[in-house]
Design a protein around this motif. Structure first.
Motif, mmCIF file in Angstrom:
data_model
loop_
_atom_site.group_PDB
_atom_site.id
_atom_site.type_symbol
_atom_site.label_atom_id
_atom_site.label_comp_id
_atom_site.label_asym_id
_atom_site.label_seq_id
_atom_site.Cartn_x
_atom_site.Cartn_y
_atom_site.Cartn_z
ATOM 1 N N UNK A 96 8.145 16.174 -2.826
ATOM 2 C CA UNK A 96 7.905 15.499 -4.100
ATOM 3 C C UNK A 96 9.230 15.211 -4.792
ATOM 4 N N UNK A 97 9.180 14.265 -5.706
ATOM 5 C CA UNK A 97 10.338 13.979 -6.543
ATOM 6 C C UNK A 97 10.328 14.899 -7.753
ATOM 7 N N UNK A 98 11.380 15.684 -7.910
ATOM 8 C CA UNK A 98 11.444 16.633 -9.020
ATOM 9 C C UNK A 98 12.787 16.541 -9.719
ATOM 10 N N UNK A 99 12.909 17.351 -10.772
ATOM 11 C CA UNK A 99 14.219 17.562 -11.356
ATOM 12 C C UNK A 99 15.131 18.192 -10.303
ATOM 13 N N UNK A 144 8.181 7.758 -0.439
ATOM 14 C CA UNK A 144 8.067 7.901 1.016
ATOM 15 C C UNK A 144 7.020 8.922 1.454
ATOM 16 N N UNK A 145 6.835 9.982 0.671
ATOM 17 C CA UNK A 145 6.039 11.107 1.153
ATOM 18 C C UNK A 145 4.794 11.330 0.303
ATOM 19 N N UNK A 146 3.688 11.610 0.990
ATOM 20 C CA UNK A 146 2.456 12.024 0.318
ATOM 21 C C UNK A 146 2.701 13.395 -0.314
ATOM 22 N N UNK A 147 2.282 13.622 -1.547
ATOM 23 C CA UNK A 147 1.331 12.869 -2.374
ATOM 24 C C UNK A 147 1.952 11.810 -3.279
ATOM 25 N N UNK A 148 3.158 11.369 -2.982
ATOM 26 C CA UNK A 148 3.807 10.292 -3.740
ATOM 27 C C UNK A 148 3.871 10.643 -5.223
ATOM 28 N N UNK A 149 4.393 11.835 -5.473
ATOM 29 C CA UNK A 149 4.380 12.355 -6.846
ATOM 30 C C UNK A 149 5.799 12.534 -7.369
#
Length: 514
Positions: A69-72, A263-268
């Motif tokens: 996931x995309x995070x800080x 790019x990656x599930x869950x696309x979050x």
């Protein structure tokens, strides 16, 4: 108030403030912010168990997918994972990071307020900042908000020092602190407004004083601001360098985080969707909750008074502009501000104004005995309200989720995939140390209660196709099996009860024919 007394009081406040944050430091992630802390803790646990791939933080609720996931900037879970290698997985490891950052920032907050509003105001501001309910609880939570705020305060102080003294060390410490603050929490970008205010005031002063070589007189000692704003001014090109150092790392990281989410599930992407202006009553609810329980009425009232009576000095508008930035932030990120931790930057702002109010009233009281008596009454009243309002934060709201997770960890194989009717809180997955999905789910995200039996059945069958092996209902979702009779009938034909308690029920799903 002499310097020796000031130092003693600030040290006492520091010790008591740190001690307050060590209370229940090893409490499981079951409090009112359980879901946010469980997500951060899961990322740390995945670093520890699946490899230290810093650029690819993983959550647990993506089922059979990788869960990137995309995070800080995940420096906190990464450091926690390193500590797990030596001490094992414990809640206190994650929580202690916020305590450490808070402890480091407290003296710099005192110095920041002292340089703007004076020593007496700074002592009171430090007291309020240390014991605000919101800051006490957030200051021992495994989340990036207090570390980010702490670095922002440190950066703001050193930027002020650099503006005044042109010391290169202060410049680089300020730039690094602000940079990491924004990396940890992108919403910390609001700190740019008080920084810009300082730069603009400096630039305006330069235009008024073209002959730099003649220094300004130093600030008065005592209870007034103590900075010596000398002759050497910060050239504009250095401000551009500062902006680059502070912002470019964040731009690079958050672009990377966005690409991960694409790019990656869950696309979050963490924090996405918070930019939304809400109705008046939405903001009224936030304002009431913030003023009464997050800050306490004592601090809120004193801050309003301080807003009017704060002493006017060279950089006294810093906290005013920071407040303006925060109000705009709350308005434009209206939906995101449903989470109390988004209002954390209001804590140092209101504490500074409240400190200024206390200093103002103290200057009007000639009797030392009366001043001490009133000070004790004010501090005691604030402390009582703070204690009353901070207690509910610690109350368990996810104890049944932790219990279900621990049981799943005992009765399921390591590769089991769990479907959790858990109202969207990932605590079950963290304590189960298993992957799975929230139920209902849509694109990996919790999608709320089913609209009807058909939706619940279709969603469950989709998850079974992806390999779901178990499903768990908690006390909050037991009613599903009564309210959706067609779903219940389908469910009983495809699931076997393996564990039941008053708080949760765990079922084994039959394998779906291929």
């Amino acid at each position: 108030m002499c310097l020796c007394d000031v130092i003693k009081i600030v040290i006492a406040i520091w010790i008591l403030a740190v001690a307050a944050r060590l209370v229940l430091i090893n409490q499981p992630y079951v409090d009112h912010w359980s879901w946010r802390q469980s997500d951060v803790a899961a990322i740390a646990q995945n670093f520890y168990e699946r490899g230290f791939h810093f650029g690819y933080p993983q959550i647990d609720w993506a089922g059979d997918a990788t869960g990137y996931v995309g995070t800080e900037f995940p420096i906190l879970p990464f450091l926690a994972a390193i500590c797990y290698k030596f001490a094992g997985i414990h809640e206190w490891i994650g929580r202690s990071q916020a305590v450490i950052f808070f402890a480091v920032s407290l003296p710099f907050f005192f110095l920041l307020v002292r340089d703007i509003f004076g020593s007496t105001a700074a002592v009171w501001a430090t007291f309020f900042y240390a014991f605000v309910p919101l800051n006490i609880f957030a200051g021992r939570s495994f989340m990036p908000d207090v570390p980010s705020l702490s670095l922002g305060i440190i950066g703001l102080y050193f930027f002020l020092r650099w503006i005044g003294d042109r010391e290169s060390g202060a410049f680089y410490v300020a730039a690094m602190s602000i940079s990491i603050s924004i990396l940890m929490k992108v919403t910390s970008i609001v700190i740019a407004v008080p920084l810009l205010y300082l730069a603009v005031v400096e630039g305006a002063d330069r235009r008024r004083n073209k002959e730099w070589r003649f220094p300004k007189p130093p600030g008065r000692s005592g209870d007034r601001p103590s900075l010596n704003f000398g002759a050497h001014r910060a050239p504009l090109q250095w401000l551009a360098v500062f902006a680059a150092l502070a912002l470019l790392p964040s731009i690079a990281w958050y672009w990377h985080a966005y690409q991960i989410a694409e790019r990656f599930y869950p696309h979050h992407l963490f924090g996405a969707g918070g930019i939304r202006i809400e109705s008046f009553w939405w903001y009224w609810g936030i304002a009431r909750e913030t003023a009464i329980s997050s800050l306490t009425l004592v601090l809120s009232i004193m801050a309003l008074i301080g807003l009017l009576v704060a002493p006017r000095s060279r950089y006294s508008g810093l906290f005013h502009w920071w407040l303006v930035a925060m109000l705009l932030f709350v308005i434009f990120l209206g939906y995101g501000n449903r989470h109390r931790w988004y209002q954390l930057p209001l804590v140092p702002i209101t504490a500074a104004f409240a400190g200024a109010a206390c200093a103002f009233f103290g200057s009007k009281v000639s009797s030392r005995v009366a001043a001490i008596t009133l000070s004790i009454l004010l501090a005691s009243f604030f402390a009582i309200l703070s204690y009353v309002n901070v207690r509910p934060f610690y109350e368990s709201s996810a104890g049944q989720l932790r219990g279900a997770g621990l049981e799943l960890n005992e009765i399921t194989a390591p590769g089991a995939l769990i479907v959790a009717a858990d109202t969207g809180d990932p605590t079950i997955f963290y304590y189960a140390r298993r992957k799975g999905w929230h139920f209902l789910e849509k694109d990996g995200i919790y999608a709320g209660n089913p609209s009807d039996s058909q939706e619940a059945t279709a969603n469950l069958e989709e998850l079974r196709r992806h390999g779901a092996t178990h499903i768990v209902f908690t006390v909050n979702t037991f009613w599903w099996l009564d309210y959706y009779p067609e779903f219940a009938e389908h469910f009983t034909q495809n699931a076997t009860l393996v564990e039941a308690t008053p708080e949760f029920k765990i079922y084994r799903l039959t394998a779906r024919a291929k």
